[in-house]
Write a protein that holds these residues in place. Structure first.
Motif, PDB file in Angstrom:
ATOM      1  N   SER A 181      46.842  15.250 -22.320  1.00 20.09           N
ATOM      2  CA  SER A 181      45.623  14.646 -22.880  1.00 20.09           C
ATOM      3  C   SER A 181      45.342  13.311 -22.202  1.00 20.09           C
ATOM      4  O   SER A 181      46.263  12.612 -21.781  1.00 20.09           O
ATOM      5  CB  SER A 181      45.766  14.442 -24.389  1.00 20.09           C
ATOM      6  N   PHE A 182      44.063  13.008 -22.143  1.00 23.80           N
ATOM      7  CA  PHE A 182      43.620  11.734 -21.557  1.00 23.80           C
ATOM      8  C   PHE A 182      42.507  11.179 -22.445  1.00 23.80           C
ATOM      9  O   PHE A 182      41.624  11.917 -22.909  1.00 23.80           O
ATOM     10  CB  PHE A 182      43.097  11.927 -20.137  1.00 23.80           C
ATOM     11  N   ALA A 183      42.536   9.896 -22.672  1.00 25.88           N
ATOM     12  CA  ALA A 183      41.510   9.284 -23.523  1.00 25.88           C
ATOM     13  C   ALA A 183      41.375   7.800 -23.183  1.00 25.88           C
ATOM     14  O   ALA A 183      42.356   7.146 -22.797  1.00 25.88           O
ATOM     15  CB  ALA A 183      41.857   9.458 -24.991  1.00 25.88           C
ATOM     16  N   GLU A 184      40.156   7.325 -23.335  1.00 25.84           N
ATOM     17  CA  GLU A 184      39.901   5.887 -23.194  1.00 25.84           C
ATOM     18  C   GLU A 184      39.306   5.412 -24.509  1.00 25.84           C
ATOM     19  O   GLU A 184      38.318   5.961 -24.994  1.00 25.84           O
ATOM     20  CB  GLU A 184      38.940   5.607 -22.038  1.00 25.84           C
ATOM     21  N   TYR A 185      39.925   4.420 -25.096  1.00 22.44           N
ATOM     22  CA  TYR A 185      39.473   3.960 -26.397  1.00 22.44           C
ATOM     23  C   TYR A 185      39.729   2.466 -26.516  1.00 22.44           C
ATOM     24  O   TYR A 185      40.304   1.821 -25.629  1.00 22.44           O
ATOM     25  CB  TYR A 185      40.164   4.728 -27.527  1.00 22.44           C
ATOM     26  N   ARG A 186      39.318   1.938 -27.666  1.00 19.73           N
ATOM     27  CA  ARG A 186      39.451   0.502 -27.905  1.00 19.73           C
ATOM     28  C   ARG A 186      40.480   0.224 -28.998  1.00 19.73           C
ATOM     29  O   ARG A 186      40.631   1.019 -29.934  1.00 19.73           O
ATOM     30  CB  ARG A 186      38.110  -0.085 -28.336  1.00 19.73           C
ATOM     31  N   VAL A 187      41.172  -0.886 -28.857  1.00 21.40           N
ATOM     32  CA  VAL A 187      42.107  -1.373 -29.868  1.00 21.40           C
ATOM     33  C   VAL A 187      41.531  -2.653 -30.451  1.00 21.40           C
ATOM     34  O   VAL A 187      41.123  -3.555 -29.705  1.00 21.40           O
ATOM     35  CB  VAL A 187      43.496  -1.635 -29.254  1.00 21.40           C
ATOM     36  N   LEU A 188      41.487  -2.704 -31.769  1.00 20.56           N
ATOM     37  CA  LEU A 188      40.959  -3.886 -32.457  1.00 20.56           C
ATOM     38  C   LEU A 188      42.126  -4.745 -32.933  1.00 20.56           C
ATOM     39  O   LEU A 188      42.892  -4.355 -33.803  1.00 20.56           O
ATOM     40  CB  LEU A 188      40.100  -3.456 -33.644  1.00 20.56           C
ATOM     41  N   LEU A 189      42.282  -5.911 -32.347  1.00 22.50           N
ATOM     42  CA  LEU A 189      43.393  -6.802 -32.677  1.00 22.50           C
ATOM     43  C   LEU A 189      43.112  -7.563 -33.977  1.00 22.50           C
ATOM     44  O   LEU A 189      41.951  -7.685 -34.399  1.00 22.50           O
ATOM     45  CB  LEU A 189      43.630  -7.781 -31.537  1.00 22.50           C
ATOM     46  N   ALA A 236      39.668  -9.625 -31.476  1.00 20.93           N
ATOM     47  CA  ALA A 236      39.496  -9.312 -30.064  1.00 20.93           C
ATOM     48  C   ALA A 236      39.617  -7.808 -29.835  1.00 20.93           C
ATOM     49  O   ALA A 236      40.278  -7.092 -30.597  1.00 20.93           O
ATOM     50  CB  ALA A 236      40.528 -10.067 -29.232  1.00 20.93           C
ATOM     51  N   VAL A 237      38.983  -7.341 -28.792  1.00 19.93           N
ATOM     52  CA  VAL A 237      38.994  -5.916 -28.471  1.00 19.93           C
ATOM     53  C   VAL A 237      39.677  -5.714 -27.121  1.00 19.93           C
ATOM     54  O   VAL A 237      39.393  -6.431 -26.160  1.00 19.93           O
ATOM     55  CB  VAL A 237      37.556  -5.354 -28.432  1.00 19.93           C
ATOM     56  N   ARG A 238      40.587  -4.711 -27.086  1.00 23.52           N
ATOM     57  CA  ARG A 238      41.212  -4.318 -25.830  1.00 23.52           C
ATOM     58  C   ARG A 238      40.833  -2.881 -25.511  1.00 23.52           C
ATOM     59  O   ARG A 238      40.670  -2.056 -26.406  1.00 23.52           O
ATOM     60  CB  ARG A 238      42.738  -4.430 -25.920  1.00 23.52           C
ATOM     61  N   TYR A 239      40.666  -2.635 -24.222  1.00 26.99           N
ATOM     62  CA  TYR A 239      40.331  -1.288 -23.765  1.00 26.99           C
ATOM     63  C   TYR A 239      41.598  -0.615 -23.241  1.00 26.99           C
ATOM     64  O   TYR A 239      42.334  -1.214 -22.434  1.00 26.99           O
ATOM     65  CB  TYR A 239      39.261  -1.345 -22.668  1.00 26.99           C
ATOM     66  N   ILE A 240      41.859   0.608 -23.728  1.00 26.27           N
ATOM     67  CA  ILE A 240      43.104   1.322 -23.418  1.00 26.27           C
ATOM     68  C   ILE A 240      42.787   2.610 -22.675  1.00 26.27           C
ATOM     69  O   ILE A 240      41.891   3.360 -23.058  1.00 26.27           O
ATOM     70  CB  ILE A 240      43.884   1.664 -24.700  1.00 26.27           C
ATOM     71  N   ASN A 241      43.526   2.839 -21.618  1.00 23.41           N
ATOM     72  CA  ASN A 241      43.472   4.118 -20.914  1.00 23.41           C
ATOM     73  C   ASN A 241      44.789   4.842 -21.225  1.00 23.41           C
ATOM     74  O   ASN A 241      45.848   4.459 -20.733  1.00 23.41           O
ATOM     75  CB  ASN A 241      43.324   3.881 -19.414  1.00 23.41           C
ATOM     76  N   ALA A 242      44.720   5.890 -22.092  1.00 27.14           N
ATOM     77  CA  ALA A 242      45.937   6.545 -22.594  1.00 27.14           C
ATOM     78  C   ALA A 242      46.090   7.956 -22.025  1.00 27.14           C
ATOM     79  O   ALA A 242      45.095   8.634 -21.755  1.00 27.14           O
ATOM     80  CB  ALA A 242      45.916   6.598 -24.117  1.00 27.14           C
ATOM     81  N   SER A 243      47.324   8.343 -21.851  1.00 28.93           N
ATOM     82  CA  SER A 243      47.612   9.717 -21.417  1.00 28.93           C
ATOM     83  C   SER A 243      48.834  10.226 -22.193  1.00 28.93           C
ATOM     84  O   SER A 243      49.705   9.439 -22.584  1.00 28.93           O
ATOM     85  CB  SER A 243      47.874   9.773 -19.915  1.00 28.93           C
ATOM     86  N   GLY A 244      48.867  11.516 -22.437  1.00 23.88           N
ATOM     87  CA  GLY A 244      49.999  12.094 -23.169  1.00 23.88           C
ATOM     88  C   GLY A 244      50.428  13.419 -22.545  1.00 23.88           C
ATOM     89  O   GLY A 244      49.598  14.169 -22.004  1.00 23.88           O
ATOM     90  N   HIS A 245      51.730  13.698 -22.637  1.00 23.43           N
ATOM     91  CA  HIS A 245      52.273  14.932 -22.050  1.00 23.43           C
ATOM     92  C   HIS A 245      53.241  15.578 -23.041  1.00 23.43           C
ATOM     93  O   HIS A 245      54.252  14.964 -23.422  1.00 23.43           O
ATOM     94  CB  HIS A 245      53.005  14.623 -20.746  1.00 23.43           C
TER      95      HIS A 245
END
Length: 510
Positions: A85-93, A97-106
């Motif tokens: 899986s691949f996803a790009e999403y935001r993390v709310l601190l 503040a907002v961080r942008y995450i590029n996540a992958s899973g196997h």
């Protein structure tokens, strides 16, 4: 020894993850427990490993509410189908503040294809995302701009980017049309040599050039006046020029407005000249009787002298000396009449304004001669106090004569309308400290009230029963056009004084 290597390896991994802003985690689908979570994973999600347990729910709560459902669906799909899986999403601190995450899973599968572990990574791409957003905003700004914005290569100035406004400006329907044209083709043919010889070398050597240029419209061939700015783009690492940027504003409307303003200004000046000419003719018309008298005097004297010369000739050859004297007087009277006529012709003739080196005293004496008869008819004594060795002024002789004629005639009319006291007209000149000359016309008439002083130079304002009230307005315009000033004041006892200044113009050719 093996333990040390393991610790060293873990330290290297932690340092690498911190350096690359990459967090990692391992999750057990069976027990629903997080088997491993790196410190960088905690940091990315704004959690403290000493205070937070590494549960999926804890991390899920840090995901931006708008993105949680998407992340959940992709994770469940990866588990169900056993795919990455691949996803790009935001993390709310916690601090907002907002961080942008590029996540992958196997998913790690057993022999039966069932997931036994799920390995994932999360990369903090906030900086890259912000840079991308800034670029998008900049690109949107450039695309929405009303000015042409372009980037050209160095080989031939061919555009490698041209915004929508630029395409419209030069008449292109698509980028494909623009990219096939060399930079010089965008220039109006008459300006191309300047571009090759001056503009382009200046940009490459000095880094920029700004000024007015002309593009050509590719459909109509018409010139497009633009305010053109070109600047060199250098490689930030090597410092070598790599491209040239262009920002151009279409100034067609401004040029059209300037042309219309010039045309209106020209028409306004023509109207002023027409009014000034009409005023001169009208003023001279007022002096018709006096001028006729001035001309009749030398004409009558000429006739008388001619008759005398004929009588001397009939009387015999011995009287030739008397005949010679009579003929000399005839020539003198003819010249006198001719001078009066020439002065009138100069005043009523239409001619474009010119600047000459003039002695103001001479101009004054000419107008005094022209108005002498009118002054005498009204019983007015004309006195002069003309300063010696005045500097010359740069002015139009006829226009100055018109000003003096108006002022003198107005003074004569004002004194002719009153029977009180002596009738004296004093015309004086002097040098002023600020490199100029001043002329004053002082009369002994009824004078000016304070209310009149504020309006006397307004167009169509007059204190006479007849007249349009344009004479003094025109006089002030003439003097101000020569860089001087005209004003009026009431005398202490009686009468009024009109004064004007003229600057000395050292640039007028001698």
């Amino acid at each position: 020894m093996a333990q040390e290597k393991l610790q060293r390896s873990e330290a290297y991994l932690a340092a690498a993850q911190k350096l690359t802003h990459t967090g990692s985690w391992v999750w057990d689908p069976g027990s629903q427990m997080v088997l491993y979570c790196s410190e960088e994973m905690f940091r990315i999600f704004g959690l403290d490993p000493r205070e937070s347990s590494p549960t999926r729910e804890k991390f899920r709560q840090q995901i931006h509410p708008e993105d949680r459902d998407l992340v959940r669906k992709r994770f469940e799909k990866a588990l169900c189908e056993g795919i990455d899986s691949f996803a790009e999403y935001r993390v709310l601190l916690p601090d907002g503040a907002v961080r942008y995450i590029n996540a992958s899973g196997h998913p790690v599968l057993d022999q039966d294809g069932e997931p036994i572990e799920f390995v994932g990574t999360a990369v903090d791409v906030t900086e890259r995302k912000q840079t991308e957003l800034e670029r998008r905003h900049l690109a949107s700004l450039v695309e929405q701009a009303g000015d042409l914005m372009a980037i050209a290569d160095l080989s031939g100035g061919t555009p490698i980017y041209l915004n929508k406004a630029g395409l419209r400006m030069v008449g292109f329907d698509s980028w494909e049309e623009a990219r096939t044209r060399r930079g010089i083709h965008y220039m109006y043919p008459e300006d191309r040599q300047f571009v090759n010889d001056v503009l382009w070398p200046t940009v490459l050597e000095k880094g920029c050039w700004s000024g007015e240029m002309r593009f050509r419209h590719f459909k109509t061939g018409e010139p497009i006046p633009v305010l053109y700015s070109a600047f060199r783009i250098d490689d930030p690492e090597t410092g070598q020029p790599v491209n040239v940027g262009n920002v151009c504003r279409d100034i067609t409307e401004r040029k059209r407005a300037e042309a219309e303003a010039l045309e209106k200004d020209g028409r306004y000046r023509e109207m002023q000249m027409e009014l000034a000419h009409a005023n001169r003719v009208a003023t001279v018309g007022q002096l018709t009787a006096s001028i006729a008298h001035e001309v009749n005097q030398p004409v009558a004297a000429t006739v008388t002298n001619a008759q005398a010369a004929l009588r001397w000739l009939r009387a015999g050859v011995s009287n030739l000396e008397e005949v010679q004297k009579a003929l000399t007087r005839i020539i003198k009277d003819g010249d006198r009449a001719g001078e009066v006529i020439n002065r009138i012709r100069a005043l009523i003739n239409k001619a474009p304004p010119r600047r000459d080196r003039l002695g103001i005293n001479g101009v004054i004496l000419e107008i005094i001669e022209l108005t002498r008869g009118e002054a005498g008819k009204n019983g007015i004594s004309v006195l002069t106090e003309l300063a010696d060795q005045l500097p010359v002024v740069g002015a139009d002789r006829v226009q100055l004569q018109q000003v003096l004629l108006n002022l003198i005639v107005n003074a004569i009319e004002a004194m002719g309308a009153t029977d009180e006291g002596p009738r004296e007209l004093l015309i004086s000149t002097g040098e002023i400290e600020s490199s100029g000359v001043m002329v004053a016309v002082r009369d002994s008439g009824p004078g000016l009230e304070s209310a009149m002083l504020t309006r006397i130079f307004d167009s169509f304002y007059t204190t006479k029963q007849t007249g349009l009230g344009l004479g003094l307005s025109i006089c002030r315009s003439i003097i101000e056009a020569h860089g001087g000033r005209l004003w009026a004041s009431a005398n202490q006892r009686r009468g009024a004084t009109f004064q004007f200044t003229l600057p000395v113009d050292a640039n007028i050719p001698s």
